[in-house]
Design a protein around this motif. Structure first.
Motif, PDB file in Angstrom:
ATOM      1  N   GLY A 179       0.815  -1.209   0.000  1.00 14.87           N
ATOM      2  CA  GLY A 179       0.000   0.000   0.000  1.00 14.87           C
ATOM      3  C   GLY A 179       0.848   1.259   0.000  1.00 14.87           C
ATOM      4  N   SER A 180       1.922   1.232   0.782  1.00 15.12           N
ATOM      5  CA  SER A 180       2.846   2.370   0.801  1.00 15.12           C
ATOM      6  C   SER A 180       3.512   2.552  -0.554  1.00 15.12           C
ATOM      7  N   LEU A 181       3.892   1.446  -1.185  1.00 22.64           N
ATOM      8  CA  LEU A 181       4.534   1.528  -2.492  1.00 22.64           C
ATOM      9  C   LEU A 181       3.571   1.989  -3.578  1.00 22.64           C
ATOM     10  N   VAL A 182       2.321   1.564  -3.512  1.00 16.56           N
ATOM     11  CA  VAL A 182       1.324   2.032  -4.480  1.00 16.56           C
ATOM     12  C   VAL A 182       1.125   3.536  -4.337  1.00 16.56           C
ATOM     13  N   ALA A 183       1.078   3.996  -3.089  1.00 15.81           N
ATOM     14  CA  ALA A 183       0.922   5.433  -2.865  1.00 15.81           C
ATOM     15  C   ALA A 183       2.101   6.213  -3.437  1.00 15.81           C
ATOM     16  N   LEU A 184       3.285   5.646  -3.345  1.00 20.44           N
ATOM     17  CA  LEU A 184       4.473   6.336  -3.846  1.00 20.44           C
ATOM     18  C   LEU A 184       4.717   6.146  -5.341  1.00 20.44           C
ATOM     19  N   CYS A 185       4.156   5.097  -5.931  1.00 18.43           N
ATOM     20  CA  CYS A 185       4.434   4.843  -7.351  1.00 18.43           C
ATOM     21  C   CYS A 185       3.753   5.858  -8.266  1.00 18.43           C
ATOM     22  N   GLY A 186       2.801   6.591  -7.760  1.00 19.84           N
ATOM     23  CA  GLY A 186       2.200   7.645  -8.563  1.00 19.84           C
ATOM     24  C   GLY A 186       3.059   8.887  -8.647  1.00 19.84           C
ATOM     25  N   LEU A 187       4.020   9.014  -7.757  1.00 29.82           N
ATOM     26  CA  LEU A 187       4.890  10.189  -7.731  1.00 29.82           C
ATOM     27  C   LEU A 187       5.668  10.384  -9.036  1.00 29.82           C
ATOM     28  N   PRO A 188       6.316   9.351  -9.589  1.00 28.52           N
ATOM     29  CA  PRO A 188       6.987   9.560 -10.877  1.00 28.52           C
ATOM     30  C   PRO A 188       6.028   9.926 -12.003  1.00 28.52           C
ATOM     31  N   MET A 189       4.817   9.391 -11.941  1.00 28.32           N
ATOM     32  CA  MET A 189       3.830   9.766 -12.965  1.00 28.32           C
ATOM     33  C   MET A 189       3.478  11.238 -12.862  1.00 28.32           C
ATOM     34  N   LYS A 215       1.158  13.907 -14.838  1.00 25.41           N
ATOM     35  CA  LYS A 215      -0.181  13.344 -14.655  1.00 25.41           C
ATOM     36  C   LYS A 215      -0.485  13.300 -13.167  1.00 25.41           C
ATOM     37  N   TRP A 216      -0.787  14.457 -12.610  1.00 17.01           N
ATOM     38  CA  TRP A 216      -1.007  14.574 -11.168  1.00 17.01           C
ATOM     39  C   TRP A 216      -2.284  13.881 -10.722  1.00 17.01           C
ATOM     40  N   GLU A 217      -3.240  13.719 -11.616  1.00 15.77           N
ATOM     41  CA  GLU A 217      -4.471  13.017 -11.241  1.00 15.77           C
ATOM     42  C   GLU A 217      -4.190  11.556 -10.925  1.00 15.77           C
ATOM     43  N   PHE A 218      -3.215  10.965 -11.616  1.00 15.17           N
ATOM     44  CA  PHE A 218      -2.851   9.586 -11.314  1.00 15.17           C
ATOM     45  C   PHE A 218      -2.110   9.496  -9.992  1.00 15.17           C
ATOM     46  N   PHE A 219      -1.295  10.494  -9.711  1.00  9.27           N
ATOM     47  CA  PHE A 219      -0.607  10.518  -8.416  1.00  9.27           C
ATOM     48  C   PHE A 219      -1.620  10.567  -7.282  1.00  9.27           C
ATOM     49  N   VAL A 220      -2.608  11.445  -7.398  1.00  7.41           N
ATOM     50  CA  VAL A 220      -3.619  11.567  -6.341  1.00  7.41           C
ATOM     51  C   VAL A 220      -4.422  10.269  -6.217  1.00  7.41           C
ATOM     52  N   SER A 221      -4.827   9.710  -7.349  1.00  9.42           N
ATOM     53  CA  SER A 221      -5.609   8.465  -7.324  1.00  9.42           C
ATOM     54  C   SER A 221      -4.829   7.323  -6.683  1.00  9.42           C
ATOM     55  N   LEU A 222      -3.578   7.158  -7.101  1.00  8.12           N
ATOM     56  CA  LEU A 222      -2.777   6.071  -6.548  1.00  8.12           C
ATOM     57  C   LEU A 222      -2.424   6.316  -5.085  1.00  8.12           C
ATOM     58  N   ALA A 223      -2.275   7.568  -4.694  1.00 12.71           N
ATOM     59  CA  ALA A 223      -2.014   7.870  -3.279  1.00 12.71           C
ATOM     60  C   ALA A 223      -3.215   7.497  -2.422  1.00 12.71           C
ATOM     61  N   ILE A 224      -4.410   7.778  -2.910  1.00 13.43           N
ATOM     62  CA  ILE A 224      -5.627   7.423  -2.168  1.00 13.43           C
ATOM     63  C   ILE A 224      -5.805   5.906  -2.105  1.00 13.43           C
TER      64      ILE A 224
END
Length: 145
Positions: free
Chosen positions: A97-107, A113-122
């Motif tokens: 879960g922590s890694l999924v939240a962080l994997c949106g950061l490079p996107m 694509k900040w919407e993907f970062f927010v979605s993956l962080a949630i």
């Protein structure tokens, strides 16, 4: 109204662990789909060889997603017969879960694509919360004195 589950022993830890394992599979698929969409929209109209770019991003996210799916599938198969596996999926869920939240950061940073970062962080935060709840439930249900 309780649904009928047959003669199986009712365990809240097992139910939470199954929910966690299923959410790991869904999160892996969502992160892979988000990557594909982000890459295709970012490099739209790019003139040149995109194979090294797609391969670099795809291998890193693909291995991550595939590992999550395989890990969750193994735990889903083994958990009903080995209750000790609930602790393993709980810890794996917290880490994944922590890694999924962080994997949106490079996107967000590289592909804008900040919407993907927010979605993956949630999504990652929700998996992290389910993992913590599963671990607490496991420790409460299987206390050793």
């Amino acid at each position: 109204m309780n649904p009928r589950r047959g003669d199986a022993a009712k365990s809240s830890s097992l139910s939470l662990a199954k929910t966690l394992a299923t959410s790991l599979i869904i999160a892996a698929l969502i992160s892979a789909a988000a990557l594909v969409f982000a890459l295709t929209s970012f490099y739209k109209g790019y003139e040149g060889d995109l194979l090294p770019i797609y391969l670099g991003w795809g291998l890193s996210y693909g291995v991550f997603a595939l590992a999550g799916i395989v890990l969750a599938a193994v735990f889903l198969i083994l958990m009903p017969t080995r209750p000790k596996m609930i602790q393993g999926i709980s810890i794996s869920g917290i880490v994944y879960g922590s890694l999924v939240a962080l994997c949106g950061l490079p996107m967000g940073i590289v592909l804008q694509k900040w919407e993907f970062f927010v979605s993956l962080a949630i999504i990652g935060g929700c998996i992290l919360a389910i993992g913590i709840l599963t671990l607490k439930s496991y420790k409460e249900e299987f206390r050793t004195k």
